[in-house]
Write a protein that holds these residues in place. Sequence first.
Motif, PDB file in Angstrom:
ATOM      1  N   UNK A  95       7.646   6.904  -5.624  1.00 48.48           N
ATOM      2  CA  UNK A  95       7.573   5.602  -4.949  1.00 48.48           C
ATOM      3  C   UNK A  95       6.140   5.069  -4.998  1.00 48.48           C
ATOM      4  N   UNK A  96       5.435   5.407  -6.056  1.00 48.48           N
ATOM      5  CA  UNK A  96       4.018   5.084  -6.175  1.00 48.48           C
ATOM      6  C   UNK A  96       3.688   3.607  -6.119  1.00 48.48           C
ATOM      7  N   UNK A  97       4.589   2.751  -6.565  1.00 50.03           N
ATOM      8  CA  UNK A  97       4.322   1.306  -6.549  1.00 50.03           C
ATOM      9  C   UNK A  97       4.158   0.778  -5.128  1.00 50.03           C
ATOM     10  N   UNK A  98       4.667   1.511  -4.142  1.00 53.62           N
ATOM     11  CA  UNK A  98       4.591   1.061  -2.750  1.00 53.62           C
ATOM     12  C   UNK A  98       3.580   1.840  -1.916  1.00 53.62           C
ATOM     13  N   UNK A  99       2.847   2.759  -2.544  1.00 55.56           N
ATOM     14  CA  UNK A  99       1.866   3.537  -1.787  1.00 55.56           C
ATOM     15  C   UNK A  99       0.558   2.778  -1.631  1.00 55.56           C
ATOM     16  N   UNK A 100      -0.112   2.968  -0.505  1.00 48.81           N
ATOM     17  CA  UNK A 100      -1.444   2.385  -0.355  1.00 48.81           C
ATOM     18  C   UNK A 100      -2.401   3.095  -1.320  1.00 48.81           C
ATOM     19  N   UNK A 101      -3.195   2.324  -2.040  1.00 52.65           N
ATOM     20  CA  UNK A 101      -4.099   2.882  -3.040  1.00 52.65           C
ATOM     21  C   UNK A 101      -5.455   2.177  -2.975  1.00 52.65           C
ATOM     22  N   UNK A 102      -6.187   2.352  -1.867  1.00 52.30           N
ATOM     23  CA  UNK A 102      -7.444   1.625  -1.704  1.00 52.30           C
ATOM     24  C   UNK A 102      -8.491   1.969  -2.763  1.00 52.30           C
ATOM     25  N   UNK A 103      -8.417   3.133  -3.372  1.00 51.76           N
ATOM     26  CA  UNK A 103      -9.390   3.531  -4.401  1.00 51.76           C
ATOM     27  C   UNK A 103      -8.972   3.081  -5.803  1.00 51.76           C
ATOM     28  N   UNK A 104      -7.765   2.520  -5.937  1.00 53.48           N
ATOM     29  CA  UNK A 104      -7.291   2.041  -7.239  1.00 53.48           C
ATOM     30  C   UNK A 104      -7.063   3.150  -8.253  1.00 53.48           C
ATOM     31  N   UNK A 105      -6.588   4.285  -7.794  1.00 56.79           N
ATOM     32  CA  UNK A 105      -6.378   5.438  -8.675  1.00 56.79           C
ATOM     33  C   UNK A 105      -5.065   5.385  -9.450  1.00 56.79           C
TER      34      UNK A 105
END
Length: 147
Positions: A95-105
Motif C-alpha cells: 500500500x506504498x502509494x498511500x504511505x506518508x513519505x516525508x523523505x521522498x524515499x
Amino acid sequence: MTASLSLMSCFGEAMMRKLFRLDNTAKCHPSVVWWFGAHQDPLGAIAQRWFEALRSCGPDVEETLHDGQPTACVDGAAFAYVDAFTSHVNVGFFQGAELPDPEGMLEGSGKFMRHVKLRPDAEVDPTALSALIDAAYADVKTRLKME
C-alpha cells in the motif's frame, strides 16, 4: 445515515478491496528461510537486515514467499516484501502509494505499490526507512480492523 458516515463506509469498502491476501503464511516460513540461504552475498545481507525489521513489527507478523520474494503479512494480508536484484535490493510496500513519505524515499508509479531501492554503495537513512516500515505495518492493521 449522515454523509460523513456514508463516505466512511465507502472508503472502508474501498480499503478492504485493496488488501492483498496470501495463504500459507507462517511465523518462520521454510521457503523464506531457503531464500535467505540462497542469497548469501552483500545484497542478501541488506535484504536480511530489512526483512528482520519487517518481522519485528509485531507478534502477529507472519511470512511467506510470494513471486519469489520474502513477504511479510498480518492475518494473510501482505504489507511489505524484500527482493535482491543484480545491483540493488528493494524493500517494497503493498500500500506504498498511500504511505506518508516525508523523505521522498519511495519509488514507483503503480496504483498501489511502491518500493525503496537500496544499493550497497549508497547510504540509506535507517530512521526514515524504519518509519516507512512502521507506517506500512500500522496501515495494514488499520485496514484489517475496517473489514
